[in-house]
Scaffold this motif. Sequence first.
Motif, PDB file in Angstrom:
ATOM      1  N   ALA A 274      38.219  34.727  28.080  1.00 36.85           N
ATOM      2  CA  ALA A 274      37.582  36.017  28.784  1.00 36.85           C
ATOM      3  C   ALA A 274      38.067  36.030  30.201  1.00 36.85           C
ATOM      4  O   ALA A 274      38.208  34.958  30.782  1.00 36.85           O
ATOM      5  CB  ALA A 274      36.119  35.885  28.604  1.00 36.85           C
ATOM      6  N   VAL A 275      38.148  37.163  30.758  1.00 34.84           N
ATOM      7  CA  VAL A 275      38.770  37.646  32.082  1.00 34.84           C
ATOM      8  C   VAL A 275      37.490  38.528  32.645  1.00 34.84           C
ATOM      9  O   VAL A 275      37.147  39.651  31.953  1.00 34.84           O
ATOM     10  CB  VAL A 275      39.927  38.496  32.024  1.00 34.84           C
ATOM     11  CG1 VAL A 275      40.481  38.589  33.390  1.00 34.84           C
ATOM     12  CG2 VAL A 275      41.005  37.646  31.419  1.00 34.84           C
ATOM     13  N   ILE A 276      37.065  38.188  33.885  1.00 36.22           N
ATOM     14  CA  ILE A 276      35.856  38.617  34.383  1.00 36.22           C
ATOM     15  C   ILE A 276      36.348  39.234  36.036  1.00 36.22           C
ATOM     16  O   ILE A 276      37.347  38.603  36.511  1.00 36.22           O
ATOM     17  CB  ILE A 276      34.751  37.880  34.574  1.00 36.22           C
ATOM     18  CG1 ILE A 276      34.801  36.700  35.206  1.00 36.22           C
ATOM     19  CG2 ILE A 276      34.178  37.914  33.241  1.00 36.22           C
ATOM     20  CD1 ILE A 276      33.439  36.184  35.605  1.00 36.22           C
ATOM     21  N   ASP A 277      35.744  40.010  36.619  1.00 38.68           N
ATOM     22  CA  ASP A 277      36.025  40.261  37.966  1.00 38.68           C
ATOM     23  C   ASP A 277      34.605  40.253  38.563  1.00 38.68           C
ATOM     24  O   ASP A 277      33.835  39.635  37.802  1.00 38.68           O
ATOM     25  CB  ASP A 277      36.809  41.571  38.194  1.00 38.68           C
ATOM     26  CG  ASP A 277      36.188  42.936  38.247  1.00 38.68           C
ATOM     27  OD1 ASP A 277      34.855  42.726  37.223  1.00 38.68           O
ATOM     28  OD2 ASP A 277      36.357  43.848  38.223  1.00 38.68           O
ATOM     29  N   SER A 278      34.179  40.541  39.968  1.00 33.64           N
ATOM     30  CA  SER A 278      33.095  40.391  40.537  1.00 33.64           C
ATOM     31  C   SER A 278      32.075  41.078  39.871  1.00 33.64           C
ATOM     32  O   SER A 278      30.782  41.008  40.030  1.00 33.64           O
ATOM     33  CB  SER A 278      33.297  40.732  41.815  1.00 33.64           C
ATOM     34  OG  SER A 278      33.765  42.263  42.042  1.00 33.64           O
ATOM     35  N   ASP A 279      32.276  42.184  39.079  1.00 29.16           N
ATOM     36  CA  ASP A 279      31.491  43.151  38.336  1.00 29.16           C
ATOM     37  C   ASP A 279      31.031  42.876  37.033  1.00 29.16           C
ATOM     38  O   ASP A 279      29.844  42.905  36.725  1.00 29.16           O
ATOM     39  CB  ASP A 279      31.981  44.599  38.603  1.00 29.16           C
ATOM     40  CG  ASP A 279      32.195  45.021  39.886  1.00 29.16           C
ATOM     41  OD1 ASP A 279      31.440  44.673  40.891  1.00 29.16           O
ATOM     42  OD2 ASP A 279      33.148  45.690  40.087  1.00 29.16           O
ATOM     43  N   GLY A 280      32.035  42.158  36.126  1.00 31.73           N
ATOM     44  CA  GLY A 280      31.625  41.818  34.995  1.00 31.73           C
ATOM     45  C   GLY A 280      33.092  41.695  34.087  1.00 31.73           C
ATOM     46  O   GLY A 280      34.017  41.502  34.753  1.00 31.73           O
ATOM     47  N   LEU A 281      32.785  41.658  32.693  1.00 26.92           N
ATOM     48  CA  LEU A 281      33.935  41.401  31.836  1.00 26.92           C
ATOM     49  C   LEU A 281      34.897  42.460  31.973  1.00 26.92           C
ATOM     50  O   LEU A 281      34.609  43.595  32.081  1.00 26.92           O
ATOM     51  CB  LEU A 281      33.362  41.355  30.303  1.00 26.92           C
ATOM     52  CG  LEU A 281      34.383  40.813  29.259  1.00 26.92           C
ATOM     53  CD1 LEU A 281      34.703  39.371  29.558  1.00 26.92           C
ATOM     54  CD2 LEU A 281      34.025  41.302  27.971  1.00 26.92           C
ATOM     55  N   ILE A 282      36.161  42.125  31.905  1.00 33.91           N
ATOM     56  CA  ILE A 282      37.545  43.334  32.211  1.00 33.91           C
ATOM     57  C   ILE A 282      38.026  43.362  30.912  1.00 33.91           C
ATOM     58  O   ILE A 282      38.661  44.347  30.577  1.00 33.91           O
ATOM     59  CB  ILE A 282      38.250  43.304  33.245  1.00 33.91           C
ATOM     60  CG1 ILE A 282      38.808  41.897  33.241  1.00 33.91           C
ATOM     61  CG2 ILE A 282      37.262  43.575  34.488  1.00 33.91           C
ATOM     62  CD1 ILE A 282      39.943  41.976  34.397  1.00 33.91           C
ATOM     63  N   GLY A 283      38.405  42.194  30.172  1.00 36.31           N
ATOM     64  CA  GLY A 283      38.997  42.010  28.894  1.00 36.31           C
ATOM     65  C   GLY A 283      39.312  40.421  28.492  1.00 36.31           C
ATOM     66  O   GLY A 283      38.452  39.878  28.998  1.00 36.31           O
ATOM     67  N   ARG A 284      40.073  40.321  27.925  1.00 34.77           N
ATOM     68  CA  ARG A 284      40.779  38.976  27.380  1.00 34.77           C
ATOM     69  C   ARG A 284      42.079  38.741  27.580  1.00 34.77           C
ATOM     70  O   ARG A 284      42.865  39.689  27.396  1.00 34.77           O
ATOM     71  CB  ARG A 284      39.938  38.451  26.145  1.00 34.77           C
ATOM     72  CG  ARG A 284      40.487  39.318  25.012  1.00 34.77           C
ATOM     73  CD  ARG A 284      39.718  39.147  23.855  1.00 34.77           C
ATOM     74  NE  ARG A 284      40.062  40.149  22.942  1.00 34.77           N
ATOM     75  CZ  ARG A 284      40.941  39.907  21.855  1.00 34.77           C
ATOM     76  NH1 ARG A 284      41.695  38.919  21.922  1.00 34.77           N
ATOM     77  NH2 ARG A 284      41.082  41.180  21.172  1.00 34.77           N
ATOM     78  N   ILE A 285      42.553  37.336  27.454  1.00 34.77           N
ATOM     79  CA  ILE A 285      43.914  37.035  27.619  1.00 34.77           C
ATOM     80  C   ILE A 285      44.527  37.231  26.165  1.00 34.77           C
ATOM     81  O   ILE A 285      43.966  36.996  25.190  1.00 34.77           O
ATOM     82  CB  ILE A 285      44.302  35.672  28.028  1.00 34.77           C
ATOM     83  CG1 ILE A 285      43.456  35.518  29.192  1.00 34.77           C
ATOM     84  CG2 ILE A 285      45.609  35.337  28.032  1.00 34.77           C
ATOM     85  CD1 ILE A 285      44.249  35.724  30.740  1.00 34.77           C
TER      86      ILE A 285
END
Lengths: 156, 317
Positions: free
Chosen positions: B156-167
Amino acid sequence: MLPFLAGFLCMLLSFVPFSRIFGAEIAPAFGLIAVYYWAVQRPDVFPPYGVFAIGLFYDLLSAGPLGLWALVYLIVFGLVVSQRQLMIGRTFSLFWLGFLVSSVIAGFLGWLLASLYFGQILSPAPVLVQMAATVALFPLFAKLFEQLLQRLLVQG
Amino acid sequence: MDQTNRPALPIRDVSGRVSLIFMVTLAAALLLLGRAETYVVDRARQVVTDLAAPLLELASRPVSAARRVVESTDQYAYVFDENERLREENARLLAWKEAALKLEAKVARFEALLNVQVDPSIGYVTGRVVGDSGGPFVETIIANVGSNQDVESGQAVIDSDGLIGRIVATGPDASRILLLTDLNSRVPIVVEPSQTRAVLAGDNSVWPRLEFLPALAPISVGDRVVTSGDGGLLPPGLPIGTLVETADGFLRVQTFSDRSRLDMIRVLQYEFPREIDVQDAPTALQPVASESEGPAPSASTSAPAPTAEATAAEGGT
């Protein structure tokens, strides 16, 4: 070789996240500008396999359907080369208008092929935005390529 | 195509046309072959992405710098409004903090009482977005972390706000992230507070939609959407977004993270605890071997050797 490199760099430019600066999602198809420009000015220095390579790398980098943009760029290239008499040595605005028509054709073809590929009707909005941005940026790149063309003429 | 008034040499022209037709055929063939998503295609994509990543990295630096300039001027322009807003928010958050602390203590007490197994902590690696998706039909981005940093497909990939997607693909120093909005993205989610389970499906629009929603699910606009952790690929409880109603009356999800402002990202290295020990039956219930006389020793504390069935079951998990 130089025109091809220029086209290749243009293709890479599409992946630089410029849009992040303004918080908009536009990645203009810079590669198409290069393909169109050289198809009109000097198709002899920009062979079809160069067009194919640019399209193919664009597909590979964008992780989209492989061969989609390669095919679209080649079709547009073929069309423009066949109609280049209309635009050669005319005013710049006509040259630009030709690019507008080419972008519309490229965008429509790309959208059609992608919809067939994914087996569903995709939203055409992203393509429209992309092509509008590309057409708007065309003069800037045309000026840059003109410098390159002058250099080619000097070399022979 | 008229050949009469062409400035190019006729021989060159013919060869050019043949080459053009050949290339068009090749591209069309690739398009048909690519439908199969073979290993070769994936490998080629990875190699090209890996080669382009350093160039994109260089090019994206000035972009990041320019973005920071734009953002800071924005901040100067709205500094008073922002300050006012932050004060209000701070007051609200202080109340929340009190509530959270109370709840935390309560939950800790309950967990101690019930002997709850706490989820394993999640490691992460931080990277930067260096490449945009570029294409209008694909919602993927390139980040500057790869298998050298233990990034793997599926994380899983997140930024400071929440999940953005996955590798979805990794090279040594670059990886490709499939965003939640992409046509191919499917994420198991839970809609809070009703705990309704569904699947978040992207369709290349700004708002992903919900699939497999139970009929008459008690959900409404403004509900929070988080990952459910079903399937064990993504950690449970990652914030994704809130429900919004589109103009045509359907519920979709507005993600917390702004896709057009992605910069620093974090890849979560979550390992679902899959190794479940095989429990043997108590010795009293073990099948008695034919050559042993008398009852099996019931007071044996050492675990018996795993039987053939148990080993087979272990291999099957």
